[in-house]
Design a protein around this motif. Structure first.
Motif, short mmCIF file in Angstrom:
data_model
loop_
_atom_site.label_atom_id
_atom_site.label_comp_id
_atom_site.label_asym_id
_atom_site.label_seq_id
_atom_site.Cartn_x
_atom_site.Cartn_y
_atom_site.Cartn_z
N ASN A 285 49.54 40.23 28.99
CA ASN A 285 48.58 39.90 30.03
C ASN A 285 47.35 40.80 29.87
N GLY B 52 44.47 40.30 31.41
CA GLY B 52 43.57 40.09 32.54
C GLY B 52 43.11 41.40 33.16
N TYR C 126 40.84 43.02 36.62
CA TYR C 126 40.24 42.83 37.94
C TYR C 126 39.13 43.85 38.11
N ASN D 232 33.87 38.82 35.52
CA ASN D 232 33.91 39.09 34.07
C ASN D 232 33.11 40.33 33.67
N VAL E 91 45.45 43.52 35.51
CA VAL E 91 46.09 42.57 36.42
C VAL E 91 47.60 42.76 36.41
#
Length: 421
Positions: A162, A164, A166, A180, A198
């Motif tokens: 993962n 991702g 934040y 982004n 994340v």
């Protein structure tokens, strides 16, 4: 003196010798005939990748006139990946064991003879792992109020499951940050921008942000005209004013309520395509304020663009892959192609298509577009089929590069591409 018995023995010997000499010839001819009786070829899949520890079924296509045949599957390195044929099937199962690259081959055998073979490359990627760290670059930035800066966030290791992030600002009155990593300065001051994993929120990194000046927000917008009249095939510009004049962000986005009648380009130019009415709207990026102009187009749908009166004005000057001459010529070709025909265009390198071309194709859904371009020493034909929704592929600036549209690294992509030499 030679006896009858001796002559008989000689005849027997000669007979056996001749039979022995000619037997291989007869046998070779029989095998040759047998080989000529059968033909076949095998085609397997394109290159692929797998995750370490996973398995996948692969298949091949066999074309032969033989009643029966055998397929033999091989891996060039069983330590990286093993392949096992499935009984009573042309399929096989691949087991990805370790990271690396191997060649998977399949051989077609008929009547005990290898007739044809095909292969593809398999890349085995390492297993996904948990996130171990986050890095934000750069560590500190200084920007003006109203300006933006793109931060870069990285998740480690590279094969983390993962990736991702934040993003958050510790003082949004000084600077904000998008999902982004785009930082926007608001007012004079200092704040910190953080990027958190994340998967594991305790893993994060930060960037210090210094903002100079104060952001003046937009309070309104007006257009140079509230109504406009065009003949089909002509175009005219719209301009706008942002209030107050000192506002930092004066960017707007243009929209048309009916692009079949009158599309609008991001420089504010409106083109008359077909008789009817359309509402052209400019909306501010800051605050979402808008102003509109009602456009009425007269005349038939026979459009003949010319350099002095283009139906497809170009929203940006030539830069990189954006070539306004190519765009204009392509639009002319599309709009002037006979019904259900093929419009052709040629360029000297991979370029970009834009909203002008998208609207021309939307206006002429009966036309397909064939573009010839060179790339990496080869010549390619790219075919955009009739009715293709090119508008859906444009980026935020209104463009899409050839190599993005065709997904070149995995040809053929969504749009058909053929190497012609």
């Amino acid at each position: 003196m030679i006896s009858k018995k001796s002559i008989g023995g000689i005849l027997v010997t000669l007979t056996v010798l001749c039979f022995a000499l000619f037997l291989p010839v007869f046998g070779m001819q029989a095998r040759a005939d047998e080989e000529d009786d059968f033909w076949g070829y095998v085609i397997t899949r394109d290159d692929m990748s797998m995750m370490q520890g996973s398995s996948a079924d692969v298949s091949c296509s066999v074309h032969t006139n033989a009643d029966s045949y055998v397929l033999y599957w091989y891996s060039s390195n069983d330590d990286i990946a093993q392949v096992q044929a499935r009984e009573w099937s042309d399929n096989a199962t691949i087991y990805a064991l370790n990271e690396g690259t191997v060649t998977i081959s399949v051989t077609l055998r008929i009547a005990g003879m290898n007739v044809d073979s095909d292969s593809f490359t398999l890349r085995v990627d390492p297993k996904n792992t948990s996130v171990s760290g986050v890095v934000v670059n750069p560590d500190n930035i200084t920007i003006n109020a109203g300006s933006t800066y793109q931060l870069q966030g990285y998740v480690y290791p590279n094969n983390a499951a993962n990736k991702g992030l934040y993003w958050e600002s510790w003082d949004t009155s000084v600077a904000t940050v998008s999902s982004n990593g785009v930082v926007t300065g608001i007012r004079d001051g200092h704040t910190t921008i953080a990027a958190r994993s994340v998967e594991n929120g305790s893993l994060h990194d930060t960037c210090g942000v210094n903002v100079a000046g104060t952001l003046t927000p937009v309070s309104g917008i007006s257009l140079s005209r509230s109504t406009m009249t065009l003949n089909a095939g002509s175009s005219a510009p719209l301009s706008y004013a942002i209030y107050p004049a000192s506002a930092n962000n004066k960017n707007v986005t243009w929209y048309s309520s009916n692009e079949m009648v009158a599309p609008v380009y991001q420089d504010g130019t409106v083109a008359g395509y077909h008789a009817g009415t359309a509402v052209i709207t400019a909306r501010t990026q800051d605050g979402g304020y808008s102003a509109s102009c009602t456009v009425t187009v007269y005349g038939n749908s026979s459009i003949t663009p010319s350099p002095s009166n283009p139906v497809a004005p170009t929203p940006a000057p030539a830069s990189g892959t954006h070539d306004p001459v190519f765009i204009y010529n392509t639009c002319v070709a599309i709009l002037n192609t006979p019904a259900n025909g093929t419009a052709t265009a040629v360029c000297s390198k991979p370029l970009a298509l834009d909203v002008n071309v998208a609207n021309a194709l939307k206006y002429r859904p009966d036309v397909q577009l064939l573009i010839n371009f060179p790339f990496n020493g080869h010549s390619f034909n790219m075919l955009i089929p009739r009715g293709y929704n090119l508008s859906a592929k444009l980026d935020a600036t209104g463009y899409v590069d050839f190599l993005v549209l065709t997904n070149y690294q995995n040809l053929p992509g969504e749009v058909q591409v053929v190497m012609v030499k």
